[in-house]
Design an enzyme around this catalytic site. Structure first.
Site, short mmCIF file in Angstrom:
data_model
loop_
_atom_site.label_atom_id
_atom_site.label_comp_id
_atom_site.label_asym_id
_atom_site.label_seq_id
_atom_site.Cartn_x
_atom_site.Cartn_y
_atom_site.Cartn_z
N HIS A 187 53.20 0.98 0.41
CA HIS A 187 51.89 1.53 0.76
C HIS A 187 51.15 0.46 1.56
O HIS A 187 50.77 -0.57 1.01
CB HIS A 187 51.12 1.90 -0.50
CG HIS A 187 51.82 2.96 -1.32
ND1 HIS A 187 51.65 4.30 -1.08
CD2 HIS A 187 52.74 2.86 -2.30
CE1 HIS A 187 52.41 5.00 -1.92
NE2 HIS A 187 53.09 4.15 -2.67
N LEU A 188 50.97 0.71 2.85
CA LEU A 188 50.33 -0.30 3.71
C LEU A 188 48.84 -0.02 3.91
O LEU A 188 48.13 -0.83 4.48
CB LEU A 188 51.06 -0.38 5.05
CG LEU A 188 52.53 -0.85 4.96
CD1 LEU A 188 53.18 -0.88 6.34
CD2 LEU A 188 52.65 -2.21 4.28
N ARG A 189 48.37 1.13 3.42
CA ARG A 189 46.92 1.44 3.30
C ARG A 189 46.17 1.61 4.60
O ARG A 189 44.95 1.81 4.57
CB ARG A 189 46.20 0.38 2.45
CG ARG A 189 46.83 0.07 1.09
CD ARG A 189 46.90 1.28 0.19
NE ARG A 189 47.18 0.93 -1.20
CZ ARG A 189 47.67 1.78 -2.08
NH1 ARG A 189 47.94 3.03 -1.73
NH2 ARG A 189 47.90 1.41 -3.33
N ASP A 203 54.33 11.31 -1.34
CA ASP A 203 54.25 10.28 -2.37
C ASP A 203 52.82 9.94 -2.76
O ASP A 203 51.92 9.89 -1.94
CB ASP A 203 54.95 8.99 -1.93
CG ASP A 203 54.98 7.98 -3.06
OD1 ASP A 203 55.55 8.31 -4.11
OD2 ASP A 203 54.38 6.91 -2.93
N HIS A 245 58.23 12.13 -4.81
CA HIS A 245 57.56 11.52 -5.97
C HIS A 245 57.55 12.62 -7.02
O HIS A 245 56.89 13.65 -6.82
CB HIS A 245 56.14 11.11 -5.55
CG HIS A 245 55.21 10.77 -6.67
ND1 HIS A 245 54.62 9.54 -6.79
CD2 HIS A 245 54.76 11.50 -7.73
CE1 HIS A 245 53.85 9.52 -7.88
NE2 HIS A 245 53.90 10.70 -8.46
N HIS A 290 61.18 5.99 -6.85
CA HIS A 290 60.87 5.24 -8.08
C HIS A 290 61.25 5.92 -9.39
O HIS A 290 60.38 6.30 -10.17
CB HIS A 290 59.38 4.83 -8.11
CG HIS A 290 58.37 5.88 -7.73
ND1 HIS A 290 58.28 7.11 -8.35
CD2 HIS A 290 57.41 5.88 -6.77
CE1 HIS A 290 57.30 7.80 -7.80
NE2 HIS A 290 56.77 7.09 -6.84
N ASN A 314 52.40 3.78 -11.47
CA ASN A 314 52.88 5.13 -11.70
C ASN A 314 54.17 5.37 -10.92
O ASN A 314 54.14 5.26 -9.70
CB ASN A 314 51.81 6.14 -11.27
CG ASN A 314 52.17 7.55 -11.69
OD1 ASN A 314 52.92 7.75 -12.64
ND2 ASN A 314 51.65 8.53 -10.97
N ASP A 331 57.74 -0.03 -4.12
CA ASP A 331 56.51 0.75 -4.33
C ASP A 331 55.29 -0.18 -4.24
O ASP A 331 54.34 -0.03 -5.01
CB ASP A 331 56.55 1.53 -5.64
CG ASP A 331 55.48 2.61 -5.73
OD1 ASP A 331 54.77 2.84 -4.72
OD2 ASP A 331 55.34 3.24 -6.80
N GLY A 367 49.21 0.97 -9.62
CA GLY A 367 49.97 0.34 -8.54
C GLY A 367 49.89 -1.18 -8.59
O GLY A 367 48.86 -1.76 -8.91
ZN ZN Z 1 55.10 7.50 -5.89
#
Ligand code: ZN
Length: 427
Positions: A64-66, A153, A180, A233, A278, A305, A324
């Site tokens: 997740h690079l946001r 996801d 996910h 995951h 999660n 993740d 996270g």
């Molecule tokens: Zn996920």
């Protein structure tokens, strides 16, 4: 970073699925020469490197690079810098962004940020559903040529009919559906594993069934549609068993798990947000099943993740913190320390799990010149202050580990160079 002109003596090199000992000449950002024995050139720094390995750049298909949307948590620049420090050459960026990449116009915002700031390769996922709301499918056909795969996801796709339709269309497009898996009807406000720790400390639990129930639903749809399907995951023993059976049946299925699920369990929980993610850390029996799945090939790859949040968002204990943790800068060291050094997993298998398998499954080409040099003999404590990620929350904080990325060569330049370790090795 200083220009590199190095001769590394006696490095263990991984290539063609085997190890050999070589001398290695690095000039600029590339490996200039690799041979059993090389003589130093004038002005070249010579390092004894018998405790170092040279391996292909890693591939993490789940980060997740946001950016766009949440630049206060992470950016393309900081997230790829973290990946560079973790020895990665390529990242798959998940689509829980603002705007979410559910149309070509929305995807273009993310693509522009990647083109501007990424220091290693970034492959965006496209959303499965519009706005990741699970109501209508995203513009899959228009997105397909520009995305790694499709995923919502961050949340599971609850509608069976929509998942069936997504799989049909993704199959026609030759794209993987990366799921996910989380059945929201089974959640009940949980935020850590529904196990001994949650019961003893009065926390609300997330059942294992919320994960494996949706995997079981999806596998039935894969059987029906013939889609290429990847489970994100996985964390439970039931998930491992379901995927093992699906593979034996010949379904086009793969899966990933994260380092934290392989080396931690709910017995390790502390009342601290850095243990909250999660899916959650499960029981010791789940962890054992994941390791068995890793060894027998049921689990195809390691994905971190990597999910950065601000310090404030992670400061509200197990109940109140955001879900996270970060992972790019600790993944190899944690797995090398806990699985390879004790003899549970061969080092070459770890390279397959972090490079070969994810690259092959997702069709990611990592150039042969993208290589990372790791030092394996000097232990150190995980120090979040050293992270290049803006996220500092990790369950491995302060842990003594082995495996430090000395140098990451990617795209013809050094995208990471551990100056302190270099100085130490020269001395
Ligand atoms: Zn996920």
């Amino acid at each position: 970073m200083t220009a590199l002109q190095l001769l590394l003596k006696n490095v263990r090199v991984y290539g063609a699925e085997a190890w050999s000992r070589c001398d290695l000449r690095i000039a600029g950002g590339r490996v200039a020469e690799l041979a059993p024995s090389l003589l130093p050139l004038p002005a070249e720094t010579v390092l004894s490197a018998s405790t170092c390995i040279l391996v292909p750049g890693f591939v993490d298909v789940h980060v997740h690079l946001r950016e766009p949307g949440f630049l206060y948590k992470e950016t393309i620049a900081s997230g790829t810098a973290a990946g560079a420090r973790g020895g990665y050459a390529a990242l798959g960026a998940m689509p829980n962004l603002e705007p979410p990449p559910d149309s070509p116009a929305h995807l273009a915002v993310e693509e522009a940020a990647i083109a501007k700031d990424a220091c290693i390769a970034v492959y965006p996922y496209g959303c499965l559903s519009e706005g990741r709301r699970g109501e209508r499918l995203a513009e899959l056909e228009a997105l397909a040529p520009r995305v790694l795969a499709f995923s919502d996801d961050g949340s599971g796709l609850q509608s069976d009919a929509l998942m069936r339709e997504a799989m049909r269309r993704a199959r026609a497009l030759g794209k993987i559906v990366a799921a996910h898996c989380e059945d929201e009807s089974l959640l009940d406000g949980g935020y850590i594993h529904a196990g001994a720790y949650a019961r003893a400390h009065g926390h609300r639990g997330i059942s294992s069934e919320s994960e494996w129930r949706q995997i079981a639903r999806d596998l039935a749809l894969v059987r029906e549609t013939g889609a290429a399907y990847h489970v994100c995951h996985i964390s439970t023993k039931e998930s491992v068993a379901l995927i093992r059976r699906a593979k034996a049946e010949g379904l086009d299925v793969s899966c990933e798990t994260g380092p934290h699920y392989l080396v931690l369990c709910d017995e390790d929980l502390q009342e601290d947000g850095r243990f909250k993610m999660n899916p959650p850390l499960r029981s010791a029996a789940d962890r054992e099943a994941l390791l068995a799945g890793l060894l027998d090939g049921t689990i195809d790859m390691i994905a971190t993740d990597h999910a950065p949040h601000t310090a404030a968002e992670k400061s509200r204990g197990l109940a109140g913190s955001a879900m996270g943790v970060v992972g790019l800068e600790t993944a190899f060291a944690v797995l090398y320390t806990h699985l390879v050094r004790p003899g549970l997993l061969p080092l070459s298998r770890l390279v397959e799990l972090m490079h070969t398998n994810p690259a092959r499954r997702f069709g990611i080409h990592v150039p042969a010149e993208d290589l990372a040099l790791w030092e394996l003999a000097l232990p150190y404590a995980v120090d979040a202050a050293e992270f290049r990620s803006m996220g500092k929350s990790t369950p491995f904080l302060g842990e003594r580990v082995y495996g430090r990325c000395l140098l990451n060569l990617c795209g013809g330049r050094a995208v990471w160079q551990d100056e302190a370790l270099f100085a130490l090795r020269k001395g």
